[in-house]
Design an enzyme around this catalytic site. Structure first.
Site, PDB file in Angstrom:
ATOM      1  N   LYS A 246     -23.744   5.875 -31.471  1.00 10.66           N
ATOM      2  CA  LYS A 246     -24.296   7.548 -31.287  1.00 10.66           C
ATOM      3  C   LYS A 246     -24.444   8.230 -32.619  1.00 10.66           C
ATOM      4  O   LYS A 246     -25.203   8.761 -32.775  1.00 10.66           O
ATOM      5  CB  LYS A 246     -23.017   8.141 -30.381  1.00 10.66           C
TER       6      LYS A 246
ATOM      7  N   LYS B  39     -27.856  -1.569 -22.144  1.00 16.17           N
ATOM      8  CA  LYS B  39     -26.785  -1.061 -20.896  1.00 16.17           C
ATOM      9  C   LYS B  39     -27.642   0.191 -20.255  1.00 16.17           C
ATOM     10  O   LYS B  39     -28.043   0.662 -20.885  1.00 16.17           O
ATOM     11  CB  LYS B  39     -25.887  -0.611 -21.707  1.00 16.17           C
TER      12      LYS B  39
ATOM     13  N   LYS C  47     -26.834   7.224 -19.532  1.00 18.35           N
ATOM     14  CA  LYS C  47     -27.145   8.465 -19.455  1.00 18.35           C
ATOM     15  C   LYS C  47     -27.928   8.898 -20.388  1.00 18.35           C
ATOM     16  O   LYS C  47     -28.853  10.094 -20.173  1.00 18.35           O
ATOM     17  CB  LYS C  47     -26.099   9.395 -19.242  1.00 18.35           C
TER      18      LYS C  47
HETATM   19  P1  TYM Z   1     -18.750   7.503 -19.158  1.00 22.11           P
HETATM   20  O1  TYM Z   1     -19.036   8.733 -18.463  1.00 22.11           O
HETATM   21  O2  TYM Z   1     -19.774   7.187 -20.180  1.00 22.11           O
HETATM   22  O3  TYM Z   1     -18.784   6.400 -18.013  1.00 22.11           O
HETATM   23  C1  TYM Z   1     -18.189   6.420 -17.061  1.00 22.11           C
HETATM   24  C2  TYM Z   1     -17.783   5.104 -16.392  1.00 22.11           C
HETATM   25  O4  TYM Z   1     -18.795   4.241 -16.215  1.00 22.11           O
HETATM   26  C3  TYM Z   1     -18.737   3.030 -16.813  1.00 22.11           C
HETATM   27  N1  TYM Z   1     -20.097   2.560 -16.985  1.00 22.11           N
HETATM   28  C4  TYM Z   1     -20.597   1.513 -16.975  1.00 22.11           C
HETATM   29  N2  TYM Z   1     -20.372   0.416 -16.055  1.00 22.11           N
HETATM   30  C5  TYM Z   1     -21.199  -0.442 -15.858  1.00 22.11           C
HETATM   31  N3  TYM Z   1     -22.287  -0.421 -16.454  1.00 22.11           N
HETATM   32  C6  TYM Z   1     -22.805   0.572 -17.096  1.00 22.11           C
HETATM   33  N4  TYM Z   1     -24.159   0.395 -17.454  1.00 22.11           N
HETATM   34  C7  TYM Z   1     -22.309   1.655 -17.534  1.00 22.11           C
HETATM   35  N5  TYM Z   1     -22.374   2.763 -17.957  1.00 22.11           N
HETATM   36  C8  TYM Z   1     -21.123   3.492 -17.791  1.00 22.11           C
HETATM   37  C9  TYM Z   1     -17.996   3.185 -18.252  1.00 22.11           C
HETATM   38  O5  TYM Z   1     -17.651   2.003 -18.724  1.00 22.11           O
HETATM   39  C10 TYM Z   1     -16.906   4.240 -17.643  1.00 22.11           C
HETATM   40  O6  TYM Z   1     -15.796   3.366 -16.831  1.00 22.11           O
HETATM   41  N6  TYM Z   1     -15.302   7.233 -22.229  1.00 22.11           N
HETATM   42  C11 TYM Z   1     -15.216   7.163 -20.834  1.00 22.11           C
HETATM   43  C12 TYM Z   1     -14.673   8.349 -19.980  1.00 22.11           C
HETATM   44  C13 TYM Z   1     -13.300   8.555 -20.100  1.00 22.11           C
HETATM   45  C14 TYM Z   1     -12.123   7.771 -19.758  1.00 22.11           C
HETATM   46  C15 TYM Z   1     -10.930   8.467 -19.904  1.00 22.11           C
HETATM   47  C16 TYM Z   1     -12.205   6.611 -18.804  1.00 22.11           C
HETATM   48  C17 TYM Z   1     -12.768   9.821 -20.880  1.00 22.11           C
HETATM   49  N7  TYM Z   1     -11.211   9.475 -20.598  1.00 22.11           N
HETATM   50  C18 TYM Z   1      -9.620   7.816 -19.654  1.00 22.11           C
HETATM   51  C19 TYM Z   1     -11.045   6.132 -18.627  1.00 22.11           C
HETATM   52  C20 TYM Z   1      -9.740   6.517 -18.879  1.00 22.11           C
HETATM   53  C21 TYM Z   1     -16.613   6.866 -20.520  1.00 22.11           C
HETATM   54  O7  TYM Z   1     -17.172   6.026 -20.907  1.00 22.11           O
HETATM   55  O8  TYM Z   1     -17.298   7.766 -19.601  1.00 22.11           O
END
Ligand code: TYM
Length: 341
Positions: A113, A205, A208
């Site tokens: 990023k 991947k 968003k």
């Molecule tokens: P975020 O919003 O980017 O993603 C949320 C969840 O979706 C999963 N994910 C995917 N899984 C499979 N294939 C993909 N292409 C894909 N894109 C996203 C991510 O692995 C995630 O599980 N940092 C975290 C948010 C967070 C969090 C936490 C998670 C903040 N605090 C505490 C667990 C525990 C995140 O990536 O958000």
């Protein structure tokens, strides 16, 4: 006996996509009966990249409604908004002060990023994994169900808990044995759906932040749009769908999506599509995606129309989360030696 704890969250940035559902939320649902489950909408993480203030609150509600529409049951799970429980920010600061800077500089997601943002990159983006560690450690989570891309952040949370807090600050019991301050969490990354790839490039991947809307299927995309995106998805010149061929990442990804969304599983999906051309396969996949998302979209429409109920769910979640989080925050404050209030 107390049930093991689970905590996870999704950022309320843009709309949630198939990766978020299949990699994360879908796996939360089944844990609700066997675990004490906490699911937060991580809105503080959403402002680590430039955001629109006029949309943040609505996107937060939308994300919470999607959790419920995907099967999270507020009677069995604590659903809440991260920024409404102030312990998250406070523990983040305490953890910041014991986390080496170079642990954060080597995080893959930060590097990716940061390259895109150049000199506009914020301290918050660098600090993102420490806030995530705080989210998890506040709830003494045993398990954190996430997609594959979060593995490194989970390892960081474990290292902070173990090496930087427990090893240095644990008080001793009557026999001189250390009483750990924080629980060291385990990641839960299921094989299926842990890494959903882009529709326009099977080697990157689904995300968003991809500027190409056609690269992802959003959970709220109408059926015609889902069908159109799948129709335009990247293919290759080979006949027949298969798993595991490194030369054919699109085949692996789309067949994997079909296996999950149709409910048929990998073996049956692979057998069914082994001799199929892309022209036959794509409409099948589109239909499976539309049908899998239909009930989610229907429930979402009902939930999102009833704002008062949604806000009541989040208020109740906030109270429960706050009780648990304040207790663990106090434990860390005590271990670090602060003057009691
Ligand atoms: P975020 O919003 O980017 O993603 C949320 C969840 O979706 C999963 N994910 C995917 N899984 C499979 N294939 C993909 N292409 C894909 N894109 C996203 C991510 O692995 C995630 O599980 N940092 C975290 C948010 C967070 C969090 C936490 C998670 C903040 N605090 C505490 C667990 C525990 C995140 O990536 O958000």
């Amino acid at each position: 006996m107390t049930r093991p704890r689970v905590l996870s969250g999704v950022q309320p940035t843009g709309s949630l996509h198939l990766g978020n559902w299949l990699g994360a939320i879908r796996n939360w649902v089944g844990l609700q009966d066997s675990h004490d489950t906490f699911f937060c909408v991580v809105d503080l993480h959403a402002i680590t990249v430039p955001h629109e203030p006029g949309r943040l609150a609505e996107d937060t509600l939308t994300t919470a409604a999607l959790y419920l529409a995907c099967g999270i049951d507020p009677a069995r799970s604590t659903v809440f908004v991260q920024s409404q429980v102030s312990a998250h920010s406070e523990l983040c600061w305490l953890l910041n002060c014991v986390t080496p800077l170079n642990w954060l500089e080597r995080m893959i997601q930060f590097k990716e990023k940061a390259i895109k943002q150049g000199d506009q990159v914020s301290v918050g983006l660098l600090d993102y994994p420490v806030l995530m560690a705080a989210d998890i450690l506040l709830y003494d989570a045993d398990l954190v169900p996430v997609g594959e891309d979060q593995k490194q952040h989970l390892e960081l949370a474990r290292d902070i808990a173990q090496q930087r807090i427990n090893a240095r600050f644990s008080p001793k019991d009557a026999h001189g044995e250390p009483i750990p301050v924080l629980k060291v969490p385990e990641p839960l990354i299921l094989k299926e759906g842990a890494r959903v790839m882009s529709l326009t490039d099977g080697s990157s991947k689904m995300s968003k932040s991809d500027p190409n809307e056609g690269s992802r299927i959003n959970l709220l995309d109408p059926p015609e749009l889902i069908t159109k995106k799948i129709k335009r998805a990247k293919t290759d010149p080979t006949m027949g769908l298969e798993f595991g061929n490194p030369e054919r990442p699109e085949s692996d990804n789309l067949l994997g999506l079909y296996a999950i969304l149709s409910g048929k599983g990998r073996e049956a999906a692979a057998a069914e599509c082994a001799g199929m051309g892309w022209g036959t396969f794509k409409p099948l996949l589109a239909e499976a995606a539309v049908e899998a998302l239909r009930p989610v979209q229907q429930r979402y429409a009902e939930l999102r129309a009833d704002r008062a109920t949604l806000e009541a769910v989040l208020q109740q979640g906030r109270e429960r989360a706050d009780t648990v989080a304040s207790e663990s925050l106090q434990r860390v404050r005590d271990a670090l030696g602060f003057l009691p209030a």
